[in-house]
Design an enzyme around this catalytic site. Sequence first.
Site, PDB file in Angstrom:
ATOM      1  N   LYS A  85       0.874  -1.096  -0.145  1.00 60.56           N
ATOM      2  CA  LYS A  85      -0.163   0.088   0.116  1.00 60.56           C
ATOM      3  C   LYS A  85       0.472   1.059   0.355  1.00 60.56           C
ATOM      4  O   LYS A  85       1.648   1.456   0.491  1.00 60.56           O
ATOM      5  CB  LYS A  85      -0.740   0.322   1.317  1.00 60.56           C
ATOM      6  CG  LYS A  85      -1.863   1.179   1.349  1.00 60.56           C
ATOM      7  CD  LYS A  85      -2.941   0.962   3.045  1.00 60.56           C
ATOM      8  CE  LYS A  85      -3.546   1.790   3.497  1.00 60.56           C
ATOM      9  NZ  LYS A  85      -4.589   1.687   3.953  1.00 60.56           N
ATOM     10  N   SER A 126      -9.872   1.050   3.754  1.00 58.02           N
ATOM     11  CA  SER A 126      -8.358   1.994   2.423  1.00 58.02           C
ATOM     12  C   SER A 126      -7.289   1.131   1.825  1.00 58.02           C
ATOM     13  O   SER A 126      -7.411   1.897   1.304  1.00 58.02           O
ATOM     14  CB  SER A 126      -7.685   2.908   3.725  1.00 58.02           C
ATOM     15  OG  SER A 126      -7.148   2.334   4.602  1.00 58.02           O
ATOM     16  N   SER A 178      -9.126  -0.798   7.258  1.00 56.51           N
ATOM     17  CA  SER A 178      -8.698  -0.520   6.262  1.00 56.51           C
ATOM     18  C   SER A 178      -7.619  -2.001   5.503  1.00 56.51           C
ATOM     19  O   SER A 178      -8.280  -2.144   4.027  1.00 56.51           O
ATOM     20  CB  SER A 178      -7.821  -0.046   6.571  1.00 56.51           C
ATOM     21  OG  SER A 178      -9.342   0.937   6.656  1.00 56.51           O
TER      22      SER A 178
END
Lengths: 446, 51
Positions: free
Chosen positions: A77, A152, A176
């Site tokens: 990420k 997320s 997330s």
Amino acid sequence: VSGAETLVSVRDRLERRELSSEELVRAQIDRAEKIDALNAFITLLPERAIEAARRSDEERARGELRGPLHGIPITVKDLVHSRGVRTTSGSKIFADLVPEADAPCLRSLLDAGAVLMGKTNLHELAYGVTNVNPHYGAARNPWDTERVSGGSSGGSAASLAAGVGFGSIGTDTGGSIRIPSSLCGTVGLKPTYGQVSREGVTPLSWSLDHVGPMARTVDDVALLYEVLTGVAASSDAPGPLALGIHERYFFDNLAPDVEASVRTAITELERLGMKLVEVDIPEIELQTTCRNTIAFSEASSFHEDNVLARPEDYGADTLELLRLGLLIPATDYLAATRARRPIVRAFRKAFQKIDMLVTPATVAAAPRIGDKTLDNGEELRSGLLRLASPFNTTGFPAVSLPCGFTEDGRPIGLQLAAAPNDEKRLLELARAYEQSQDWSRRAPVI
Amino acid sequence: MTDRRRIELEDLDPVDKKKLIDRFEAFQNGVADLKKAAVGEEPLFSLEDEP
């Protein structure tokens, strides 16, 4: 290399010299370019990855293996700092940040031989659940590209579901890792708080942030978790465990197809020898306000100077949350940290009579991009956070894995949660369930 | 809301300001219960703080 390959399967194929790391990485880069419309990546690293793969092949030829991920392409990420590679955190605020060092979590994977092939899209600053990012575009769901990937860590889950990257690192402050895993039909583990270092990972809320592995199968997640923490992956069958079913809150107002799939999964777990135990934790009602007060305050503390000086550089939803956090008095923040203690105590007490808690991972499957509500009518943000966030407030480990599909083909996630530091048994149970089904073997048509 | 924050909000677009204040006030509704639960407790910042 097909999309159905897993981390474990390519590791074995590389060991048998059925393919080289360079072939694998080139095929993965091609595939990443083919799924460009998903917007799963903020930065792809084709040259760097191919060069690293060549080095891996040369090392393998000399019999020098770095570790269990030798020559295998992975992603992280884009809030995990990567040396010499821009790390945007999905924001304009950090659009030009080029870290001088790798975050220790990424360094662990690289030291084990992994090849970093790209940095994945995320909700701006990890502060949201849709991954509709105003600066880098929405990371789309590969099962239905008009729908969100979840957030997320949406780019990580979307790329994994589309067969790109054999593992990823995500972060989880209210769900997330688990929310996008649930919405994209992949597997994501939020370990016990503090087990994986947060150093070099852009914070959202220090006391709620968790770093953890994401992949297509439980075995793959377990292997990544082993590399990240040193806890050996286990292929043991789980003993007869007591599984807690918390009807109130965790089964309130679910979308009907989610409820049906999760209840079928629970029946399957019972068939696998697990015992079901009803539990109820009254303090659960407090946890949403507790978590939000802490998350809003800590996030606004981190961003205070930029919110006041550069508000135009934030997306509208992020800016509103950051401004909201600036309004919370210190006394309320401290009340939340104090109320957190009885909540954790109540969870510990409940886990004295159960081994794991079984819940849906999300109350509904993926909504359309732009939707304000979910299939069950619940407001989108609070709805997607509801079932995942208790394990951020408490810091207890939890994993999401696929347990079915809606009639229109959207994945449904099952959540299993355990007491602190019980990840080995948690993954054993997840693995046993996964292997009794074929959900993780299904792949979207790209 | 503190005076300082009210002053900072003065610069906002009136629509944004109203939306933010409404959201903040709705959020505050749950804080009274938190405060009740906090009585007699010390802060717990994370599992790492537990005895």
